[in-house]
Design an enzyme around this catalytic site. Structure first.
Site, PDB file in Angstrom:
ATOM      1  N   SER A   1     -15.905  50.826  35.109  1.00  0.00           N
ATOM      2  CA  SER A   1     -16.143  49.992  33.928  1.00  0.00           C
ATOM      3  C   SER A   1     -17.615  49.896  33.615  1.00  0.00           C
ATOM      4  CB  SER A   1     -15.654  48.578  34.146  1.00  0.00           C
ATOM      5  OG  SER A   1     -14.973  48.425  35.322  1.00  0.00           O
TER       6      SER A   1
ATOM      7  N   HIS B   1     -11.110  54.489  30.879  1.00  0.00           N
ATOM      8  CA  HIS B   1     -11.225  53.091  31.265  1.00  0.00           C
ATOM      9  C   HIS B   1     -10.092  52.255  30.682  1.00  0.00           C
ATOM     10  CE1 HIS B   1     -13.448  49.036  31.127  1.00  0.00           C
ATOM     11  NE2 HIS B   1     -12.911  49.207  32.309  1.00  0.00           N
TER      12      HIS B   1
ATOM     13  N   GLU C   1     -10.784  53.231  26.878  1.00  0.00           N
ATOM     14  CA  GLU C   1     -12.077  53.790  26.473  1.00  0.00           C
ATOM     15  C   GLU C   1     -12.215  55.161  27.138  1.00  0.00           C
ATOM     16  OE1 GLU C   1     -14.903  49.873  25.823  1.00  0.00           O
ATOM     17  OE2 GLU C   1     -14.453  50.456  27.869  1.00  0.00           O
TER      18      GLU C   1
ATOM     19  N   ASN D   1     -16.636  45.874  27.950  1.00  0.00           N
ATOM     20  CA  ASN D   1     -17.286  45.125  29.031  1.00  0.00           C
ATOM     21  C   ASN D   1     -18.706  44.722  28.662  1.00  0.00           C
ATOM     22  OD1 ASN D   1     -15.018  45.326  30.521  1.00  0.00           O
ATOM     23  ND2 ASN D   1     -15.868  46.572  32.151  1.00  0.00           N
TER      24      ASN D   1
HETATM   25  N1  CAA Z   1       5.175  45.942  31.563  1.00  0.00           N
HETATM   26  C1  CAA Z   1       5.483  45.683  30.291  1.00  0.00           C
HETATM   27  N2  CAA Z   1       5.227  44.525  29.680  1.00  0.00           N
HETATM   28  C2  CAA Z   1       4.641  43.568  30.408  1.00  0.00           C
HETATM   29  C3  CAA Z   1       4.299  43.762  31.762  1.00  0.00           C
HETATM   30  C4  CAA Z   1       4.596  45.030  32.338  1.00  0.00           C
HETATM   31  N3  CAA Z   1       4.293  45.306  33.600  1.00  0.00           N
HETATM   32  N4  CAA Z   1       3.731  42.630  32.228  1.00  0.00           N
HETATM   33  C5  CAA Z   1       3.703  41.765  31.208  1.00  0.00           C
HETATM   34  N5  CAA Z   1       4.254  42.323  30.107  1.00  0.00           N
HETATM   35  C6  CAA Z   1       4.437  41.730  28.804  1.00  0.00           C
HETATM   36  C7  CAA Z   1       5.043  40.356  28.886  1.00  0.00           C
HETATM   37  O1  CAA Z   1       6.424  40.436  28.984  1.00  0.00           O
HETATM   38  C8  CAA Z   1       4.596  39.728  27.593  1.00  0.00           C
HETATM   39  O2  CAA Z   1       5.346  40.218  26.495  1.00  0.00           O
HETATM   40  P1  CAA Z   1       5.750  39.287  25.261  1.00  0.00           P
HETATM   41  O3  CAA Z   1       4.435  38.774  24.696  1.00  0.00           O
HETATM   42  O4  CAA Z   1       6.469  40.197  24.334  1.00  0.00           O
HETATM   43  O5  CAA Z   1       6.583  38.214  25.870  1.00  0.00           O
HETATM   44  C9  CAA Z   1       3.205  40.286  27.427  1.00  0.00           C
HETATM   45  O6  CAA Z   1       3.176  41.503  28.198  1.00  0.00           O
HETATM   46  C10 CAA Z   1       2.133  39.337  27.907  1.00  0.00           C
HETATM   47  O7  CAA Z   1       2.337  39.009  29.287  1.00  0.00           O
HETATM   48  P2  CAA Z   1       2.642  37.588  29.907  1.00  0.00           P
HETATM   49  O8  CAA Z   1       3.772  36.913  29.230  1.00  0.00           O
HETATM   50  O9  CAA Z   1       2.673  37.787  31.373  1.00  0.00           O
HETATM   51  O10 CAA Z   1       1.414  36.707  29.712  1.00  0.00           O
HETATM   52  P3  CAA Z   1       0.726  36.083  28.463  1.00  0.00           P
HETATM   53  O11 CAA Z   1       1.514  36.127  27.211  1.00  0.00           O
HETATM   54  O12 CAA Z   1       0.249  34.799  28.969  1.00  0.00           O
HETATM   55  O13 CAA Z   1      -0.502  37.094  28.302  1.00  0.00           O
HETATM   56  C11 CAA Z   1      -2.289  38.425  28.965  1.00  0.00           C
HETATM   57  C12 CAA Z   1      -1.205  37.513  29.416  1.00  0.00           C
HETATM   58  C13 CAA Z   1      -1.726  39.717  28.383  1.00  0.00           C
HETATM   59  C14 CAA Z   1      -3.099  38.756  30.220  1.00  0.00           C
HETATM   60  C15 CAA Z   1      -3.140  37.689  27.885  1.00  0.00           C
HETATM   61  O14 CAA Z   1      -3.510  36.451  28.359  1.00  0.00           O
HETATM   62  C16 CAA Z   1      -4.375  38.461  27.521  1.00  0.00           C
HETATM   63  O15 CAA Z   1      -4.352  39.315  26.663  1.00  0.00           O
HETATM   64  N6  CAA Z   1      -5.511  38.125  28.175  1.00  0.00           N
HETATM   65  C17 CAA Z   1      -6.753  38.826  28.018  1.00  0.00           C
HETATM   66  C18 CAA Z   1      -6.802  39.936  29.028  1.00  0.00           C
HETATM   67  C19 CAA Z   1      -8.104  40.688  28.975  1.00  0.00           C
HETATM   68  O16 CAA Z   1      -9.075  40.284  28.380  1.00  0.00           O
HETATM   69  N7  CAA Z   1      -8.110  41.844  29.658  1.00  0.00           N
HETATM   70  C20 CAA Z   1      -9.289  42.642  29.749  1.00  0.00           C
HETATM   71  C21 CAA Z   1     -10.097  42.229  30.941  1.00  0.00           C
HETATM   72  S1  CAA Z   1     -11.540  43.225  31.133  1.00  0.00           S
HETATM   73  C22 CAA Z   1     -10.974  44.581  31.864  1.00  0.00           C
HETATM   74  O17 CAA Z   1      -9.869  44.728  32.241  1.00  0.00           O
HETATM   75  C23 CAA Z   1     -11.968  45.656  31.993  1.00  0.00           C
HETATM   76  C24 CAA Z   1     -12.589  45.734  33.300  1.00  0.00           C
HETATM   77  O18 CAA Z   1     -13.201  46.733  33.542  1.00  0.00           O
HETATM   78  C25 CAA Z   1     -12.592  44.634  34.246  1.00  0.00           C
END
Ligand code: CAA
Length: 557
Positions: A121, A142, A154, A192
């Site tokens: 990242s 990424h 990415e 990021n």
């Molecule tokens: N397969 C398929 N679908 C899945 C799944 C899987 N393994 N796991 C979860 N889902 C689905 C869920 O069923 C849900 O679907 P619906 O909305 O249709 O019900 C959806 O994905 C969202 O999941 P959750 O219900 O578990 O949780 P939520 O609605 O509270 O959302 C989240 C959780 C997606 C994490 C949301 O809070 C979000 O978008 N957060 C921001 C995450 C973010 O910023 N990520 C980037 C971080 S930085 C990074 O990753 C880069 C790095 O280098 C560190």
């Protein structure tokens, strides 16, 4: 014709690696999933089954499809298992020496035409690529956490990556149901680079006790419309990963001190408080790997203030101002059953003598507000709570214009006009506990979520949001990515409801510039200096939707 990838390898089965395995296997691709030891392999397998079981439980995946998905994964110890795959994605911890060692080994083991990708990242893909004899076949790929859910990938092209390799990988992303953005090799890439300064700033707020973890997260969800608050997101990402990303971004990204990991992050990593994966980070979770937050010693005793906490009774509210905010306040307070007295600044304020709370929404000028509060001080009864709706002026300056600064708070209503799901309560160094408790109780009666913070420019939401928007402008100005790519990256990679440029055009570039200037003036941090491009657009009168043109042209819509 794009290259067909029938089998791929994934190295490292932590949170990201296991998620990437799931993405490939779900899309019909055989995966060799590699770890360093049997124990690590067991943990990786548990990561994958945990995620797929949750997907089944939520009706996102049929049981038979889950079984087929798992059957496509061959779990193995050691890189030798990757001899025949077409592509390898490496997702080991963010350490350059480790990645370079793995890539040198992959170069030896994998067939000559195999593409080698890193999920780094923040590290230099170029530096990783030159550890191999085939740097033209090395790309960054990424993914975002959770990989099965976030749509963005990415694709990082170095100066030596072959064009056809980039094209093949882009086509693969499409096959995986992902949206790719192809960019050059710069610390933090798009998402990021814009996300981590914001996350680190939120940690600094906790560390300095500026606001609580719950309040910061609630503020960004309700006031910023984000899917999760920054501290909950850090727990999801993993504090060890976040610390490594910040460290690298600080070193590679121009030593911007906003990226120097806040000491609290390092201390938490050392103490093993890594976030969800270890069961405890900023929050405490039911068990390691769980998303369920359970109460701990920092959990507020009750969500709503109870009787006897010092809140003064409020029945009659004075609203001062003639603009839209004052009208909205009138409506909100009246709707909640308060007896509202409206007054205009500069006119006779005698009608406010008997109110229990005064909320002012007059011009955002310190002189105007100080004059108003000085007059109110001579008119209102003892025990009244004075509130200013300012989000940019120091509340203490306004409080000291009265003879009773302990009774003065900020009450900043945030969000779309009159909906205002969030209220930031500002406590100055002189605000008394009773005034804060009264403000909390009133917000509860209004049905609004209240967060309490210190008396700093931008409070919580604007202080975290505007520097991120300013950074997006700087990224555009540097020619690294387009307005569309940056907007896409934040929406699809981090679940933001709008991209930074959509938000800037909606909020108004002049408003963003004024907020950024206030933050810069207060902290004098060079990283907070307003982007020259933002200044130029404002000077040119391109203020966003309001004038028909900002970062985008809205005149034809
Ligand atoms: N397969 C398929 N679908 C899945 C799944 C899987 N393994 N796991 C979860 N889902 C689905 C869920 O069923 C849900 O679907 P619906 O909305 O249709 O019900 C959806 O994905 C969202 O999941 P959750 O219900 O578990 O949780 P939520 O609605 O509270 O959302 C989240 C959780 C997606 C994490 C949301 O809070 C979000 O978008 N957060 C921001 C995450 C973010 O910023 N990520 C980037 C971080 S930085 C990074 O990753 C880069 C790095 O280098 C560190």
């Amino acid at each position: 014709m794009a290259r067909e990838f029938t089998s791929v390898g994934v190295v490292g089965l932590g949170t990201m690696g296991a998620g990437i395995v799931e993405v490939f296997a779900r899309n019909g691709i055989d995966v060799v999933a590699v770890e360093v030891s049997d124990a690590a392999l067991d943990r990786g397998r548990a990561n994958l089954t945990g995620s797929t079981d949750r997907a089944v439980a939520r009706g996102k995946l049929a049981e038979a499809d889950r079984d087929a998905l798992l059957a496509r994964v061959d779990f193995r110890v050691g890189l030798d298992a990757l001899r025949s795959v077409d592509l390898v994605v490496e997702a080991v911890p963010e350490r350059l020496d480790l990645k370079r060692r793995i890539f040198a080994e992959l170069d030896r083991v994998c067939k000559p035409e195999a593409i080698l990708a890193t999920n780094t990242s923040s590290l230099s893909v170029t530096e990783v690529s030159v550890a191999t004899g085939r740097p033209h076949q090395v790309v960054g790929l990424h993914f975002f956490n959770p990989a099965p859910v976030m749509k963005l990938v990415e694709v990082v092209r170095t100066v030596v990556t072959a064009a056809e390799v980039v094209a093949d990988v882009e086509a693969l992303c499409t096959r995986l149901g992902k949206v790719d953005v192809t960019i050059g090799d710069r610390a933090g890439f798009i998402a990021n680079a814009l996300l981590f300064g914001y996350l680190n700033h939120a940690v600094a707020m906790v560390e300095s006790r500026y606001a609580t973890r719950e309040d910061i997260d609630a503020a960004m969800k309700l006031g910023g419309g984000l899917p999760m608050g920054p501290l909950a997101l850090l727990d999801l990402i993993g504090l060890d990963t976040a610390c490594e990303i910040l460290d690298t971004m600080y070193r590679r990204g121009g030593r911007d001190r906003r990226h120097a990991p806040t000491p609290l992050v390092r201390q938490m990593v050392t103490a093993g408080l890594l976030g969800r994966k270890s069961g405890r980070g900023f929050y405490t979770y039911e068990k390691p790997g769980s998303a369920k937050v359970v109460p701990d010693e920092s959990t507020p005793a009750q969500a709503r203030p109870a009787a006897g906490d010092g809140a003064r009774p409020v029945a009659r509210v004075g609203v001062v101002g003639v603009g839209a905010t004052a009208a909205g306040l009138d409506e909100v307070f009246t709707g909640a059953g308060y007896d509202v007295v409206r007054a205009a600044p500069g006119e006779d304020l005698a009608g406010l003598a008997e109110v229990d709370l005064v909320v002012e929404a007059v011009a955002e000028e310190l002189g105007v507000k100080k004059e108003l509060f000085a007059s109110l001080d001579g008119i209102c009864k003892p025990g009244v709570v004075f509130a200013t709706t300012t989000s940019s002026l120091p509340v203490i300056d306004i409080a000291m214009a009265t003879g009773r600064p302990a009774d003065v708070v900020g009450l900043h209503f945030v969000g779309p006009a009159s909906a205002w799901p969030l209220v930031e309560i500002v406590r100055t160094v002189r605000t008394g506990a009773e005034a804060t408790a009264t403000a909390r109780a009133v917000c509860a009666t209004l049905g609004r979520t209240a967060v309490v913070c210190g008396d700093r420019a931008g409070l919580v939401v604007d202080a975290l949001l505007f520097p991120y928007l300013n950074d997006a402008v700087k990224m555009l100005e540097a020619g690294y990515a387009t307005v569309d790519d940056i907007d896409h990256a934040m929406k699809l990679g981090c679940g933001y409801p709008t991209g930074p440029f959509e938000l800037l055009d909606a909020v108004g570039l002049d408003v963003a510039l004024a907020s950024q200037r206030a933050l810069y003036r207060e902290l004098r941090d060079p990283g907070l200096a307003p982007a020259p491009l933002l200044e130029h657009l404002v000077t040119a009168g391109y203020l966003g939707l309001r004038t028909g043109r900002g970062f985008r042209d809205h005149t034809g819509r």
